[in-house]
Motif scaffolding. Structure first.
Motif, PDB file in Angstrom:
ATOM      1  N   SER A 169       0.816  -1.213   0.000  1.00  0.00           N
ATOM      2  CA  SER A 169       0.000   0.000   0.000  1.00  0.00           C
ATOM      3  C   SER A 169       0.851   1.265   0.000  1.00  0.00           C
ATOM      4  CB  SER A 169      -0.969  -0.003   1.176  1.00  0.00           C
ATOM      5  OG  SER A 169      -0.259  -0.027   2.395  1.00  0.00           O
ATOM      6  N   TYR A 170       2.001   1.244   0.644  1.00  0.00           N
ATOM      7  CA  TYR A 170       2.851   2.440   0.652  1.00  0.00           C
ATOM      8  C   TYR A 170       3.515   2.671  -0.707  1.00  0.00           C
ATOM      9  CZ  TYR A 170       2.078   2.600   5.635  1.00  0.00           C
ATOM     10  OH  TYR A 170       1.477   2.682   6.863  1.00  0.00           O
ATOM     11  N   VAL A 206      -3.358   2.751   6.782  1.00  0.00           N
ATOM     12  CA  VAL A 206      -1.965   3.181   6.635  1.00  0.00           C
ATOM     13  C   VAL A 206      -1.626   4.148   7.756  1.00  0.00           C
ATOM     14  CG1 VAL A 206      -1.890   2.846   4.138  1.00  0.00           C
ATOM     15  CG2 VAL A 206      -2.645   5.031   5.045  1.00  0.00           C
ATOM     16  N   GLY A 207      -0.349   4.147   8.114  1.00  0.00           N
ATOM     17  CA  GLY A 207       0.113   5.046   9.153  1.00  0.00           C
ATOM     18  C   GLY A 207       0.660   6.334   8.564  1.00  0.00           C
ATOM     19  N   GLY A 219       3.322   7.932   9.335  1.00  0.00           N
ATOM     20  CA  GLY A 219       4.766   7.846   9.106  1.00  0.00           C
ATOM     21  C   GLY A 219       5.099   7.225   7.763  1.00  0.00           C
ATOM     22  N   GLY A 220       4.401   6.162   7.407  1.00  0.00           N
ATOM     23  CA  GLY A 220       4.624   5.519   6.117  1.00  0.00           C
ATOM     24  C   GLY A 220       4.237   6.418   4.961  1.00  0.00           C
ATOM     25  N   VAL A 221       3.143   7.151   5.118  1.00  0.00           N
ATOM     26  CA  VAL A 221       2.710   8.088   4.076  1.00  0.00           C
ATOM     27  C   VAL A 221       3.743   9.205   3.934  1.00  0.00           C
ATOM     28  CG1 VAL A 221       0.928   9.761   3.414  1.00  0.00           C
ATOM     29  CG2 VAL A 221       0.268   7.541   4.367  1.00  0.00           C
ATOM     30  N   ILE A 230       6.971   9.040   4.539  1.00  0.00           N
ATOM     31  CA  ILE A 230       8.146   8.493   3.861  1.00  0.00           C
ATOM     32  C   ILE A 230       7.864   8.342   2.363  1.00  0.00           C
ATOM     33  CG2 ILE A 230       9.604   6.437   3.622  1.00  0.00           C
ATOM     34  CD1 ILE A 230       9.375   6.174   6.712  1.00  0.00           C
ATOM     35  N   ALA A 231       6.664   7.857   2.024  1.00  0.00           N
ATOM     36  CA  ALA A 231       6.293   7.734   0.613  1.00  0.00           C
ATOM     37  C   ALA A 231       6.335   9.105  -0.060  1.00  0.00           C
ATOM     38  CB  ALA A 231       4.905   7.105   0.482  1.00  0.00           C
TER      39      ALA A 231
END
Length: 178
Positions: A2-3, A142-143, A145-147, A149-150
């Motif tokens: 997903s990321y 989704v978190g 933090g991951g978004v 970074i993406a």
């Protein structure tokens, strides 16, 4: 996965947003884009004006559609379609004897060449892959933090695509020495 898709959506949105903004940042920029559209498509100004307006509308739609959570596949499909049309126009222009400038991301001093065609072919492949990854992908939470970074990967990548001609021109002397 997903990321990766989120990063891809941000990349595509960023590329088309930069392209859109370069065309509509002022009256002079838009007029240059209309002229470049006429040159690239090999059409008269009266045909180039609606063609340029449609391009701007499609680019704006792509930005919105790939960002909204329920329409990314529609946005990716429209992006592949528009990129394919651009690629055909660029390929035709690259074969002409009179040099034509690409105004894909604003004013450019670089004549259209196989470089822009190759860039678009790679973008078509990336967008098609993103569409395939999006279809049938489960909607996972989704978190933030991951978004983030993406986004930190996608947005500089979009800037790199937008300024690829300039980067190649700057690096070319160094590459030749190797």
């Amino acid at each position: 996965m997903s990321y990766v898709v989120i990063g891809g959506r941000l990349l595509v949105a960023g590329i088309f947003l930069l392209s859109l903004l370069s065309k509509v940042r002022g009256r002079a920029a838009y007029c240059r884009f209309v002229t470049a559209t006429a040159d690239l498509a090999g059409v008269r100004d009266r045909v180039a004006r609606p063609l340029a307006a449609a391009t701007v509308a499609f680019e704006a739609a792509i930005v919105v559609l790939v960002v909204l959570p329920i329409t990314p596949v529609v946005g990716f499909t429209l992006a592949v379609t528009l990129l394919t049309a651009f690629t055909v126009g660029l390929a035709r222009a690259s074969r002409r004897s009179d040099p034509v400038r690409c105004h894909c991301f604003g004013t450019s001093s670089t004549p259209v060449s196989i470089r822009q065609v190759a860039r678009n072919v790679v973008l078509i492949a990336v967008v098609a892959l993103l569409a395939a990854l999006t279809v049938g992908a489960p909607h996972e939470p989704v978190g933030l933090g991951g978004v983030a970074i993406a986004a930190l990967v996608a947005l500089p990548s979009a800037l790199t695509v937008a300024h690829l001609d300039d980067l190649i021109d700057v690096l070319r002397p160094s590459i030749r020495k190797l």
